[in-house]
Write an enzyme that holds these catalytic residues in place. Structure first.
Site, short mmCIF file in Angstrom:
data_model
loop_
_atom_site.label_atom_id
_atom_site.label_comp_id
_atom_site.label_asym_id
_atom_site.label_seq_id
_atom_site.Cartn_x
_atom_site.Cartn_y
_atom_site.Cartn_z
N GLY A 15 0.83 -1.21 0.00
CA GLY A 15 0.00 0.00 0.00
C GLY A 15 0.86 1.25 0.00
O GLY A 15 1.85 1.33 0.72
N ARG A 76 1.15 -5.32 -5.37
CA ARG A 76 1.34 -6.50 -4.53
C ARG A 76 1.49 -7.67 -5.48
O ARG A 76 0.54 -8.05 -6.15
CB ARG A 76 0.14 -6.68 -3.59
N ASP A 107 5.17 -4.78 6.10
CA ASP A 107 5.69 -6.11 6.44
C ASP A 107 5.71 -7.09 5.25
O ASP A 107 6.61 -7.91 5.15
CB ASP A 107 5.01 -6.71 7.67
N THR A 130 4.21 2.93 5.49
CA THR A 130 2.80 2.50 5.52
C THR A 130 2.06 3.45 6.46
O THR A 130 2.63 3.86 7.48
CB THR A 130 2.63 1.05 6.03
N ASP A 132 -0.23 2.64 8.35
CA ASP A 132 -0.75 1.91 9.51
C ASP A 132 0.12 1.98 10.76
O ASP A 132 -0.35 1.70 11.87
CB ASP A 132 -0.97 0.44 9.15
N ASP A 134 2.28 -0.04 11.77
CA ASP A 134 2.26 -1.33 12.47
C ASP A 134 3.55 -2.12 12.29
O ASP A 134 3.53 -3.34 12.13
CB ASP A 134 1.05 -2.16 11.97
N ARG A 176 -5.71 -2.31 9.12
CA ARG A 176 -6.20 -3.68 8.97
C ARG A 176 -5.99 -4.50 10.25
O ARG A 176 -6.88 -5.18 10.71
CB ARG A 176 -5.45 -4.33 7.81
O1 F6P Z 1 -1.76 0.77 3.62
C1 F6P Z 1 -2.28 -0.11 4.57
C2 F6P Z 1 -3.74 -0.24 4.36
O2 F6P Z 1 -4.16 1.06 4.29
C3 F6P Z 1 -4.60 -0.98 5.36
O3 F6P Z 1 -4.96 -0.26 6.48
C4 F6P Z 1 -5.78 -1.41 4.52
O4 F6P Z 1 -6.44 -2.50 5.05
C5 F6P Z 1 -5.15 -1.72 3.23
O5 F6P Z 1 -4.00 -0.89 3.14
C6 F6P Z 1 -6.02 -1.58 2.02
O6 F6P Z 1 -5.24 -1.48 0.88
P1 F6P Z 1 -5.58 -1.98 -0.59
O7 F6P Z 1 -6.94 -1.51 -0.93
O8 F6P Z 1 -4.51 -1.35 -1.41
O9 F6P Z 1 -5.49 -3.47 -0.55
#
Ligand code: F6P
Length: 328
Positions: A15, A76, A107, A130, A132, A134, A176
């Site tokens: 992300g 990804r 991660d 990120t 998040d 995390d 998430r």
């Molecule tokens: O960047 C992390 C994050 O924002 C999470 O909090 C979220 O669940 C996820 O990415 C959603 O990303 P995508 O729609 O790109 O899979």
């Protein structure tokens, strides 16, 4: 002692997060400063597999420090999870004579780097990017501060309309698996309740807290819900449940979504990205590998990639207590 590093590849993966461009700029310019070549790898690991590379000089990264997103794009890659995919990536790396990688991401990105390092003994350094926050081994990840400010700004606006209509709003924010955004933005925006995956408030306590809010004469209430919250209901189900049980409330839901990942990075994220980018290059030039650069108590520090992935970055529970006291 590994071979001398003459060319570094840099990529963003997973992300995106505001400040990734500032980190790319820092890596490219540090390479330039130390007279080594820098190659931008597009679309993360997928671009690595496909040899989607471009040499980047100091001027290629002019005027990007202020831009959200990532000029290198992100992806990804499922293919990189296979050994065949990684073998293709290694071939492309050899063809382009890249000696080391700087991986900007979360991660998933670091896990890819770790496996690649193990299989091909290839030097990799990770930079945490990120929203998040995390990641273990750093107090802050690039993009988190900007996302917090975005959320607070939006919740302030929601508060205006909530207050005009005497409404209760459930606002879902990203995260998430972690409640960093919810917790910190919740305190910053003065939320009445904050629901995060790390702490199960329970439905009964939520109803009690909302009853108390109403009795105390509040004209509006905001509940911030982290998307990874474990209360067992979606934010919409939660809103329905509260409306059924507390008919005194008129309830609305707002899911903030991907807007939290966009926008111009805050000064904090730009400075953090610049510091981490420079150190990542210096670590590789010092012969270091398999590490993540992070910031701990305002000092740039390193953590093994494996620990960064497996460790657990804990939320500050003190903030839950502060939030409770503030929402009286
Ligand atoms: O960047 C992390 C994050 O924002 C999470 O909090 C979220 O669940 C996820 O990415 C959603 O990303 P995508 O729609 O790109 O899979």
């Amino acid at each position: 002692m590994g071979k001398k590093i003459k060319k570094i590849g840099v990529m963003t993966s997973g992300g995106d997060a505001p400040g990734m461009n500032a980190a790319i700029r820092a890596v490219v310019r540090a390479c330039s400063y130390y007279n080594i070549e820098c190659v931008g790898i597009y679309r993360g690991y997928q671009g690595l597999i496909e040899g989607d590379f471009k040499t980047l000089s100091a001027r290629h990264v002019s005027n990007i420090i202020n831009r959200g997103g990532t000029i290198l794009k992100s992806a990804r890659s499922k293919e990189f999870r296979t050994s065949e995919g990684r073998a293709k990536a290694y071939k492309e790396i050899q063809k382009a004579k890249i000696d080391a990688l700087v991986l900007i991401g979360g991660d998933g990105t670091f896990t890819g780097g770790m496996i690649f390092n193990k299989e091909y003994n290839f030097p990799c350094i990770g930079i945490p990017g990120t929203i998040d926050n995390d990641i273990f081994g750093t107090n802050y990840t690039i993009g988190y501060d900007t996302a917090l400010n975005t959320v607070v700004e939006v919740v302030d606006k929601i508060r205006d309309t909530a207050s005009s209509h005497n409404r209760l709003f459930f606002v879902e924010v990203m995260g998430r698996d972690a409640g960093f955004i919810a917790l910190n933005a919740g305190v910053g925006a003065g939320a009445e309740e904050i629901l995060i995956p790390e702490e199960d408030l329970g439905l009964d306590r939520l109803l009690e807290a909302l009853k108390r809010s109403k009795r105390s004469g509040k004209s509006s209430s905001i509940v911030i819900v982290s998307e990874g919250d474990k209360i067992g209901k979606s934010v919409f189900e939660l809103a329905d449940y509260v409306e059924e049980n507390l008919p005194q409330y008129e309830v609305r839901v707002s899911v903030l979504g991907h807007m939290q990942r966009g926008g111009s990075p805050s000064c904090f994220d730009r400075v953090l990205a610049s510091r981490l980018g420079v150190r990542a290059v210096e670590l590789l030039l010092d012969g270091k590998t398999n590490l993540m650069v992070g910031i701990v108590n305002n000092i740039i520090d390193t953590t093994e990639l494996e620990k960064a992935v497996k460790g657990h970055h804990k939320i500050n529970k003190e903030l839950l207590r502060v939030s409770d006291i503030m929402s009286i």
